[in-house]
Design a protein around this motif. Structure first.
Motif, PDB file in Angstrom:
ATOM      1  N   ASP A 223      56.169 -10.225   3.420  1.00 50.79           N
ATOM      2  CA  ASP A 223      56.701 -11.327   2.627  1.00 50.79           C
ATOM      3  C   ASP A 223      58.130 -11.012   2.215  1.00 50.79           C
ATOM      4  N   HIS A 224      58.833 -12.036   1.800  1.00 52.35           N
ATOM      5  CA  HIS A 224      60.114 -11.903   1.132  1.00 52.35           C
ATOM      6  C   HIS A 224      60.019 -12.770  -0.113  1.00 52.35           C
ATOM      7  N   VAL A 225      60.078 -12.152  -1.270  1.00 56.56           N
ATOM      8  CA  VAL A 225      59.930 -12.853  -2.536  1.00 56.56           C
ATOM      9  C   VAL A 225      61.279 -12.898  -3.239  1.00 56.56           C
ATOM     10  N   ILE A 226      61.727 -14.106  -3.565  1.00 53.44           N
ATOM     11  CA  ILE A 226      62.973 -14.282  -4.310  1.00 53.44           C
ATOM     12  C   ILE A 226      62.608 -14.573  -5.764  1.00 53.44           C
ATOM     13  N   VAL A 227      63.137 -13.766  -6.652  1.00 50.36           N
ATOM     14  CA  VAL A 227      62.839 -13.880  -8.077  1.00 50.36           C
ATOM     15  C   VAL A 227      63.923 -14.693  -8.774  1.00 50.36           C
TER      16      VAL A 227
END
Length: 241
Positions: A223-227
């Motif tokens: 995954d790539h999670v942008i906060v």
């Protein structure tokens, strides 16, 4: 808010006095010693960091003015660039450095929850682990969460700090530690200082590049999670991987 909370705008009617001129029971350091740090208001804690105020003002007055400029929000204070903080009335480089150091210690303490062994089974877990440190960071940080076969976090690697672009986030830098740790998989994490986690075109390009590199290395990017501020976007959930 509990009944013990003190309104930010009316904490110190005597704050024009120097701290040493206050009764001993009202001095922040003595109150901390007697009651513990949790008993102090945010303004008192800031005043202890400042140590003293500028000429003609107390540390309490200076701390109150700085906190008021941030709208009574520690998150906004944490997001203030160093140069902006030093321009606040009564805050020079030494006081600004003390404030940012204290806030970073708080972030790191919160971040200890994501030490080795913490399972990251989905984007909600990733956001819970990284948001306390990243959602108020003043610049973009790109991290790689290195996972074992049970999705436990073996190591958190800060790849770059600054603007996210493909020249800075190179597969070599991202996967070097993952290879050394014999990672089963990785999760990419970064923040948007604007508070809006919507992926940009550059975010998508970097992700595609790293997912392709992971396939070649047999280290999948889960995954790539942008906060963002109070929310996040997961590439896996959005079908963007």
């Amino acid at each position: 808010m509990t009944s013990s909370a003190v309104p930010v705008t009316s904490q110190f009617p005597t704050s024009r006095l120097k701290i040493k001129e206050l009764p001993s029971t009202e001095r922040p350091r003595e109150r901390l010693r007697a009651l513990g740090a949790q008993a102090l208001s945010t303004t008192e804690l800031l005043a202890l960091l400042f140590g003293s105020g500028p000429r003609g003002a107390s540390a309490l007055t200076c701390a109150q003015q700085v906190f008021d400029q941030c709208g009574g929000s520690l998150g906004r204070l944490a997001a203030m660039p160093f140069a902006s903080l030093t321009r606040a009335h009564g805050v020079g480089e030494a006081r600004a450095a003390a404030v940012q150091a204290a806030l970073e210690l708080g972030r790191r303490m919160t971040g200890e929850a994501r030490e080795a062994g913490v399972p990251l089974r989905g984007p909600r877990d990733v956001a819970a682990a990284y948001a306390p440190r990243l959602q108020d960071a003043p610049v973009e940080e790109f991290h790689v969460a290195i996972l074992d076969a049970q999705h436990r976090l073996e190591r958190d690697v800060l790849v770059t700090r600054g603007l996210l672009n493909s020249s800075l986030v190179h597969p070599r830098e991202v996967f070097r530690e993952a290879i050394a740790e014999r990672a089963a998989a990785v999760i990419l994490v970064h923040n948007h200082p604007s508070g809006d986690p919507t992926p940009s075109a550059e975010d998508r390009a970097v992700t595609e590049q790293l997912v392709a590199a992971g396939r070649l290395l047999d280290i999948p990017v889960h995954d790539h999670v942008i906060v963002g501020r109070g929310r996040y976007v997961s590439f896996a959930e959005a079908g963007l991987l």
